[in-house]
Design an enzyme around this catalytic site. Structure first.
Site, PDB file in Angstrom:
ATOM      1  N   GLU A 127       0.873  -1.189   0.000  1.00 25.10           N
ATOM      2  CA  GLU A 127       0.000   0.000   0.000  1.00 25.10           C
ATOM      3  C   GLU A 127       0.901   1.228   0.000  1.00 25.10           C
ATOM      4  O   GLU A 127       2.121   1.117   0.181  1.00 25.10           O
ATOM      5  CB  GLU A 127      -0.890   0.006   1.250  1.00 25.10           C
ATOM      6  CG  GLU A 127      -1.854  -1.171   1.284  1.00 25.10           C
ATOM      7  CD  GLU A 127      -2.769  -1.166   2.510  1.00 25.10           C
ATOM      8  OE1 GLU A 127      -2.680  -0.230   3.344  1.00 25.10           O
ATOM      9  OE2 GLU A 127      -3.564  -2.119   2.620  1.00 25.10           O
ATOM     10  N   GLY A 340      28.874   4.042 -26.358  1.00 18.27           N
ATOM     11  CA  GLY A 340      27.732   4.908 -26.672  1.00 18.27           C
ATOM     12  C   GLY A 340      26.562   4.142 -27.268  1.00 18.27           C
ATOM     13  O   GLY A 340      25.395   4.446 -27.002  1.00 18.27           O
ATOM     14  N   GLU A 363       9.449  -7.673  -4.283  1.00 19.49           N
ATOM     15  CA  GLU A 363       9.432  -8.949  -3.531  1.00 19.49           C
ATOM     16  C   GLU A 363      10.518  -8.983  -2.457  1.00 19.49           C
ATOM     17  O   GLU A 363      11.202  -9.988  -2.275  1.00 19.49           O
ATOM     18  CB  GLU A 363       9.495 -10.142  -4.485  1.00 19.49           C
ATOM     19  CG  GLU A 363       8.230 -10.219  -5.330  1.00 19.49           C
ATOM     20  CD  GLU A 363       8.036 -11.509  -6.067  1.00 19.49           C
ATOM     21  OE1 GLU A 363       8.328 -12.569  -5.502  1.00 19.49           O
ATOM     22  OE2 GLU A 363       7.580 -11.447  -7.218  1.00 19.49           O
ATOM     23  N   SER A 366      16.831  -5.456  -1.259  1.00 20.27           N
ATOM     24  CA  SER A 366      18.124  -6.047  -0.870  1.00 20.27           C
ATOM     25  C   SER A 366      18.358  -5.877   0.636  1.00 20.27           C
ATOM     26  O   SER A 366      18.933  -6.755   1.290  1.00 20.27           O
ATOM     27  CB  SER A 366      19.264  -5.373  -1.631  1.00 20.27           C
ATOM     28  OG  SER A 366      19.300  -5.847  -2.951  1.00 20.27           O
TER      29      SER A 366
HETATM   30  C1  LIG Z   1       7.569  -2.367 -10.608  1.00 17.56           C
HETATM   31  C2  LIG Z   1       7.048  -2.775  -9.262  1.00 17.56           C
HETATM   32  C3  LIG Z   1       6.164  -3.826  -9.177  1.00 17.56           C
HETATM   33  C4  LIG Z   1       5.646  -4.195  -7.930  1.00 17.56           C
HETATM   34  N1  LIG Z   1       4.717  -5.210  -7.875  1.00 17.56           N
HETATM   35  C5  LIG Z   1       4.101  -5.487  -6.692  1.00 17.56           C
HETATM   36  C6  LIG Z   1       3.019  -6.422  -6.639  1.00 17.56           C
HETATM   37  O1  LIG Z   1       2.640  -7.050  -7.643  1.00 17.56           O
HETATM   38  N2  LIG Z   1       2.400  -6.608  -5.456  1.00 17.56           N
HETATM   39  C7  LIG Z   1       2.779  -5.952  -4.334  1.00 17.56           C
HETATM   40  O2  LIG Z   1       2.153  -6.173  -3.285  1.00 17.56           O
HETATM   41  N3  LIG Z   1       3.815  -5.063  -4.339  1.00 17.56           N
HETATM   42  C8  LIG Z   1       4.471  -4.817  -5.501  1.00 17.56           C
HETATM   43  N4  LIG Z   1       5.510  -3.896  -5.546  1.00 17.56           N
HETATM   44  C9  LIG Z   1       5.872  -3.197  -4.320  1.00 17.56           C
HETATM   45  C10 LIG Z   1       7.247  -3.619  -3.799  1.00 17.56           C
HETATM   46  O3  LIG Z   1       7.175  -4.897  -3.263  1.00 17.56           O
HETATM   47  C11 LIG Z   1       7.687  -2.539  -2.790  1.00 17.56           C
HETATM   48  O4  LIG Z   1       8.066  -1.405  -3.557  1.00 17.56           O
HETATM   49  C12 LIG Z   1       8.828  -3.003  -1.916  1.00 17.56           C
HETATM   50  O5  LIG Z   1       8.362  -3.991  -1.028  1.00 17.56           O
HETATM   51  C13 LIG Z   1       9.429  -1.848  -1.088  1.00 17.56           C
HETATM   52  O6  LIG Z   1       8.438  -1.113  -0.450  1.00 17.56           O
HETATM   53  P1  LIG Z   1       8.423   0.486  -0.612  1.00 17.56           P
HETATM   54  O7  LIG Z   1       8.544   0.807  -2.039  1.00 17.56           O
HETATM   55  O8  LIG Z   1       7.222   0.989   0.102  1.00 17.56           O
HETATM   56  O9  LIG Z   1       9.728   0.988   0.103  1.00 17.56           O
HETATM   57  P2  LIG Z   1       9.941   1.271   1.675  1.00 17.56           P
HETATM   58  O10 LIG Z   1       9.423   0.129   2.464  1.00 17.56           O
HETATM   59  O11 LIG Z   1       9.424   2.614   1.993  1.00 17.56           O
HETATM   60  O12 LIG Z   1      11.525   1.272   1.751  1.00 17.56           O
HETATM   61  C14 LIG Z   1      12.333   2.337   1.238  1.00 17.56           C
HETATM   62  C15 LIG Z   1      13.802   1.991   1.479  1.00 17.56           C
HETATM   63  O13 LIG Z   1      14.029   1.815   2.897  1.00 17.56           O
HETATM   64  C16 LIG Z   1      14.581   0.541   3.140  1.00 17.56           C
HETATM   65  N5  LIG Z   1      14.074  -0.003   4.422  1.00 17.56           N
HETATM   66  C17 LIG Z   1      12.799  -0.155   4.827  1.00 17.56           C
HETATM   67  N6  LIG Z   1      12.756  -0.732   6.048  1.00 17.56           N
HETATM   68  C18 LIG Z   1      14.039  -0.940   6.414  1.00 17.56           C
HETATM   69  C19 LIG Z   1      14.667  -1.511   7.565  1.00 17.56           C
HETATM   70  N7  LIG Z   1      13.961  -2.015   8.565  1.00 17.56           N
HETATM   71  N8  LIG Z   1      16.025  -1.549   7.598  1.00 17.56           N
HETATM   72  C20 LIG Z   1      16.758  -1.079   6.574  1.00 17.56           C
HETATM   73  N9  LIG Z   1      16.243  -0.529   5.456  1.00 17.56           N
HETATM   74  C21 LIG Z   1      14.897  -0.471   5.375  1.00 17.56           C
HETATM   75  C22 LIG Z   1      14.113  -0.332   1.977  1.00 17.56           C
HETATM   76  O14 LIG Z   1      14.948  -1.453   1.813  1.00 17.56           O
HETATM   77  C23 LIG Z   1      14.205   0.662   0.825  1.00 17.56           C
HETATM   78  O15 LIG Z   1      15.528   0.738   0.386  1.00 17.56           O
HETATM   79  C24 LIG Z   1       6.057  -3.520  -6.767  1.00 17.56           C
HETATM   80  C25 LIG Z   1       6.981  -2.481  -6.864  1.00 17.56           C
HETATM   81  C26 LIG Z   1       7.476  -2.087  -8.079  1.00 17.56           C
HETATM   82  C27 LIG Z   1       8.423  -0.940  -8.157  1.00 17.56           C
END
Ligand SMILES: Cc1cc2nc3c(=O)[nH]c(=O)nc-3n(C[C@H](O)[C@H](O)[C@H](O)COP(=O)(O)OP(=O)(O)OC[C@H]3O[C@@H](n4cnc5c(N)ncnc54)[C@H](O)[C@@H]3O)c2cc1C
Length: 381
Positions: A127, A340, A363, A366
């Site tokens: 979300e 290039g 999913e 890193s």
């Molecule tokens: C192209 C695409 C397709 C996707 N498809 C799906 C899908 O089909 N279904 C679905 O449910 N989701 C989907 N996602 C969502 C995806 O799984 C999330 O973007 C991902 O889980 C990261 O969540 P966030 O973007 O809210 O980042 P955030 O959770 O806000 O994290 C931002 C940064 O902070 C870091 N971070 C967060 N918590 C910690 C911690 N405790 N310690 C250290 N670092 C931390 C993260 O690693 C990241 O680098 C998709 C995303 C993209 C971009």
């Protein structure tokens, strides 16, 4: 571990490779530019058994193992990353949770048409406010006896605009955190269900990513997958299994970038010699080949262990972490070798460079893989 591949492993590799090289790779740039998947090719993947590789035959699948699955995924992703996402969604994110947590009726209702490619599935956990911290999700489903009334918005749903059925994780207990989440099967035809615009992304352009919204959507109680309030466990177990699949997807993309760079380095001449005659180019090729080989071994080992029924949480996270970071690095080096030309859309490396980056994010980022691996390493020590 026995390093001999089975007849089934080699057979699915050949089937997926032939399809990918003939039907996907020649049109990968076109898919990227049009931003659309080809439904006929998806049906063809279904007919070839690629959309339900480890799904038992009684539910319309191929009845093969997870090693077959990752081998096929590498091949499909080498042709087109966006079509590989359909393979990942159908197998890992839709079929896997249904097979492991669904009722017999749910399996019989949904799996055959997902495996054939007639219907498309999606998986919706994230979300706007809950990404990595998935247990904080707020989309709410109120228990009304024979149905749930769902209200809220989910984000980042891969194939959200084209999916027929979506596995959606909703809150069913406002005060119970991770123990108040339930998995629901949502039909895209349900009244009150709407799909938002396609996100504009850096890569994976043919794979739509959407917001989805629920306004008083009635979901029958029979559509609960697994137990009420136990959905978080289903979400995590599914992602854990899906990690090896994303790793294989990244490997396939990177392998294609490497193959292009390898060929280009032998054809392009500077200073009267092919680029491959320079030791600095050779060092890049050696590093790329080594990263690909190491990633493949880790992916195959994790899949092989899973097929033996062993716990693979650490190995799956290690495979995803290593393979996706290695793939990004391989795509980077491939572009460097092409100079290039690599930066132009004329060569596929530019697209792969953009596509591969997100495999370090979706999913489980890193960072999360490192957290999981460290937790496993520190346990009981
Ligand atoms: C192209 C695409 C397709 C996707 N498809 C799906 C899908 O089909 N279904 C679905 O449910 N989701 C989907 N996602 C969502 C995806 O799984 C999330 O973007 C991902 O889980 C990261 O969540 P966030 O973007 O809210 O980042 P955030 O959770 O806000 O994290 C931002 C940064 O902070 C870091 N971070 C967060 N918590 C910690 C911690 N405790 N310690 C250290 N670092 C931390 C993260 O690693 C990241 O680098 C998709 C995303 C993209 C971009």
């Amino acid at each position: 571990m026995d390093f001999t591949y089975s007849e089934e492993n080699l057979m699915i590799q050949e089937v997926a490779r032939e399809f990918s090289q003939k039907k996907l790779a020649p049109r990968a740039i076109e898919f990227d530019e049009s931003g659309e998947l080809d439904r006929d090719l998806i049906s063809e993947m279904g007919q070839l058994g690629l959309l339900g590789i480890f799904v038992p035959e009684e539910y319309g699948g191929s009845g093969l193992d997870h090693l077959c699955y990752v081998i096929a995924m590498e091949e499909i992703a080498a042709g087109c990353s966006s079509h590989a996402s359909v393979v990942g969604l159908s197998n890992s994110l839709f079929a896997y949770p249904l097979l492991n947590f669904g009722t017999e009726e749910q399996k019989k209702t949904y799996l055959p048409s997902i495996c054939s490619g007639e219907k498309l599935g999606a998986y919706s956990l994230s979300e706007a406010g809950s990404g990595t911290d998935a247990a904080s999700l707020t989309c709410f489903a109120e228990d009304k006896g024979d149905h749930y009334l769902v209200n809220g918005t989910k984000l980042w749903v891969t194939d959200g605009s084209i999916a027929d059925w979506l596995i959606v994780f909703v809150r069913t207990d406002k005060d119970a955190g991770a123990k108040g989440i339930t998995a629901l099967m949502v039909d895209a035809q349900f009244e009150g269900f709407t799909v938002g615009k396609n996100e504009k992304k850096m890569g994976f352009k043919a794979s739509p990513t959407n917001e989805i919204s629920f306004a008083n959507v009635k979901v029958p109680s029979a559509n609960v997958i697994g137990e009420v309030n136990r959905g978080f466990n289903i979400a995590m177990e599914t992602l854990n299994s899906g990690r090896v699949s994303v790793a294989a997807q990244a490997l396939g993309m990177a392998r294609r970038a490497y193959e292009i760079a390898l060929q280009y380095s032998q054809e392009r001449k500077q200073f009267g010699k092919p680029l491959s005659a320079f030791q600095l180019t050779q060092a890049k090729l050696a590093d790329m080949a080594t990263k690909l080989h190491a990633a493949r071994l880790m992916i195959h080992h994790a899949a092989w262990k899973k097929d033996r029924g062993e716990r693979v949480i650490k190995e799956a996270s290690m495979a995803k972490l290593f393979a996706t970071e290695a793939a990004t690095s391989v795509a980077h080096m491939a572009m460097q070798i092409l100079g290039g030309y690599g930066y132009t859309a004329e060569y596929e490396v530019e697209r792969i460079y953009r596509d591969v980056r997100v495999t370090e994010i979706f999913e489980g980022t890193s960072e999360i893989q490192r957290i999981v691996i460290a937790r496993e390493e520190l346990k009981d020590r």
